[in-house]
Design an enzyme around this catalytic site. Structure first.
Site, PDB file in Angstrom:
ATOM      1  N   ASN A   6       0.867  -1.179   0.000  1.00 47.57           N
ATOM      2  CA  ASN A   6       0.000   0.000   0.000  1.00 47.57           C
ATOM      3  C   ASN A   6       0.902   1.227   0.000  1.00 47.57           C
ATOM      4  OD1 ASN A   6      -1.753   2.092   0.544  1.00 47.57           O
ATOM      5  ND2 ASN A   6      -2.165   1.467   2.669  1.00 47.57           N
ATOM      6  N   LYS A   8       0.140   4.333  -0.252  1.00 45.41           N
ATOM      7  CA  LYS A   8      -0.444   5.568   0.305  1.00 45.41           C
ATOM      8  C   LYS A   8      -0.150   6.725  -0.658  1.00 45.41           C
ATOM      9  CE  LYS A   8       0.064   3.412   4.733  1.00 45.41           C
ATOM     10  NZ  LYS A   8       0.096   3.493   6.159  1.00 45.41           N
ATOM     11  N   HIS A  92      -9.480   1.452   4.831  1.00 49.01           N
ATOM     12  CA  HIS A  92      -8.187   1.582   5.499  1.00 49.01           C
ATOM     13  C   HIS A  92      -8.335   2.537   6.682  1.00 49.01           C
ATOM     14  CE1 HIS A  92      -4.055   2.748   6.309  1.00 49.01           C
ATOM     15  NE2 HIS A  92      -3.706   1.609   5.755  1.00 49.01           N
ATOM     16  N   GLU A  94      -6.664   4.913   7.698  1.00 47.95           N
ATOM     17  CA  GLU A  94      -6.476   6.341   7.383  1.00 47.95           C
ATOM     18  C   GLU A  94      -7.737   6.918   6.740  1.00 47.95           C
ATOM     19  OE1 GLU A  94      -2.766   5.768   5.315  1.00 47.95           O
ATOM     20  OE2 GLU A  94      -1.912   5.150   7.237  1.00 47.95           O
ATOM     21  N   GLU A 162      -5.341  -4.696  10.451  1.00 52.92           N
ATOM     22  CA  GLU A 162      -4.259  -3.731  10.665  1.00 52.92           C
ATOM     23  C   GLU A 162      -4.533  -2.937  11.941  1.00 52.92           C
ATOM     24  OE1 GLU A 162      -2.255  -2.528   6.743  1.00 52.92           O
ATOM     25  OE2 GLU A 162      -4.169  -1.475   6.781  1.00 52.92           O
ATOM     26  N   GLY A 168       2.572   2.376  10.561  1.00 50.47           N
ATOM     27  CA  GLY A 168       3.527   3.467  10.386  1.00 50.47           C
ATOM     28  C   GLY A 168       4.235   3.878  11.656  1.00 50.47           C
ATOM     29  N   SER A 208       3.539  -2.015  10.213  1.00 51.18           N
ATOM     30  CA  SER A 208       4.990  -2.076  10.448  1.00 51.18           C
ATOM     31  C   SER A 208       5.625  -3.412  10.080  1.00 51.18           C
ATOM     32  CB  SER A 208       5.311  -1.701  11.902  1.00 51.18           C
ATOM     33  OG  SER A 208       4.922  -0.353  12.145  1.00 51.18           O
TER      34      SER A 208
HETATM   35  P1  PGA Z   1       2.954   0.388   7.515  1.00 58.43           P
HETATM   36  O1  PGA Z   1       1.473   0.609   6.898  1.00 58.43           O
HETATM   37  O2  PGA Z   1       3.472  -0.915   6.940  1.00 58.43           O
HETATM   38  O3  PGA Z   1       3.753   1.567   7.049  1.00 58.43           O
HETATM   39  O4  PGA Z   1       2.796   0.312   8.981  1.00 58.43           O
HETATM   40  C1  PGA Z   1       0.596  -0.459   6.720  1.00 58.43           C
HETATM   41  C2  PGA Z   1      -0.696   0.029   6.095  1.00 58.43           C
HETATM   42  O5  PGA Z   1      -1.174   1.112   6.452  1.00 58.43           O
HETATM   43  O6  PGA Z   1      -1.292  -0.655   5.251  1.00 58.43           O
END
Ligand code: PGA
Length: 244
Positions: A6, A8, A92, A94, A162, A168, A208
């Site tokens: 992903n 983003k 997601h 976000e 997640e 992140g 992560s």
């Molecule tokens: P990350 O994000 O691997 O940077 O923690 C995962 C995601 O949001 O899908």
């Protein structure tokens, strides 16, 4: 094993072409792994072109629940499909947190993706506060239940767990923490689909994931793959995860 990236809001079309041209050359080292990428919508055409038919799924990071009309700024699921996408992330964290997406919208988007021929990837997960107050299962399964209210169980579906506190942050869930929720999700899917048919719905872990923690997470019984954010932006780290 599935490894999905992903991106983003990262990379422009030139950077997208450079990434995939490099990745495609290294695909031989990754047999047995299903790869999928979710670039920004404006990079999908460049991604498709530079993949040159390589067996990597492409998907949108979000879409609207209508295919056309007066919806300024939105992305049509049908157009994603027409551009060569096979998948689309839905819900997601976000999207839920920054853009205030409701479970009701998420349910409509799941249906719209399936209607357009896309496999929706329903993302669910609890915040740190919810985990610390013992609500992890309730939140994750609640989002699953509400997000799948309009799903067509006969059509393809992926699920991604997640935990918000792991996205992140560099703070990955322990294999045990992830496995516990994945097993709950699997039980939910078993109830809906029956144990055999439920196996066609993969459950990805995200938050992560890095080359150094992927092997241990991936060895858990109910973790079928990963949804990777930060570490999916570099060819070497996505290969490291896939090889782990
Ligand atoms: P990350 O994000 O691997 O940077 O923690 C995962 C995601 O949001 O899908």
């Amino acid at each position: 094993m599935i490894v999905a990236g992903n991106w983003k809001l990262n990379k422009n079309p030139d950077e997208t072409r450079a990434f995939f041209s490099s990745l495609v050359e290294k695909l031989d080292a990754l047999s047995g792994v299903t790869l999928a990428f979710f670039p920004p919508a404006v990079d999908i055409a460049a991604a498709k072109e530079s993949l040159k038919g390589a067996p990597i799924y492409l998907g949108g990071q979000n879409c609207f629940y209508e295919n056309e009309g007066a919806f300024t700024g939105e992305t049509s699921p049908k157009t994603l499909f027409d551009m060569g996408c096979t998948h689309c992330l839905v819900g997601h964290s976000e999207r839920r947190q920054i853009f205030n997406e409701s479970d009701e919208w998420i349910a409509k988007k799941i249906k719209a993706c399936q209607d357009a021929g896309l496999t929706p990837v329903l993302c669910i997960g609890e915040t740190l506060e919810q985990r610390e107050s013992g609500q992890t299962k309730e939140v994750a399964l609640g989002q699953l239940q509400k997000g799948l209210e309009l799903v067509d169980w006969k059509k393809p579906l992926w699920v991604a767990y997640e935990p918000v506190w792991a996205i992140g942050t560099g703070k990955v869930a322990t294999p045990g923490q992830a496995e516990e929720v994945h097993a709950d999700i699997r039980r939910f899917l078993d109830e809906k689909l029956g144990q055999e048919d439920s196996q066609v719905v993969p459950i990805l872990y995200g938050g992560s994931v890095k080359p150094g923690n992927a092997a241990e997470l991936g060895s858990q019984a109910h973790i079928d793959g990963f949804l990777v954010g930060g570490a999916s932006l570099k060819v070497e780290s996505i290969i490291g995860i896939a090889q782990a």
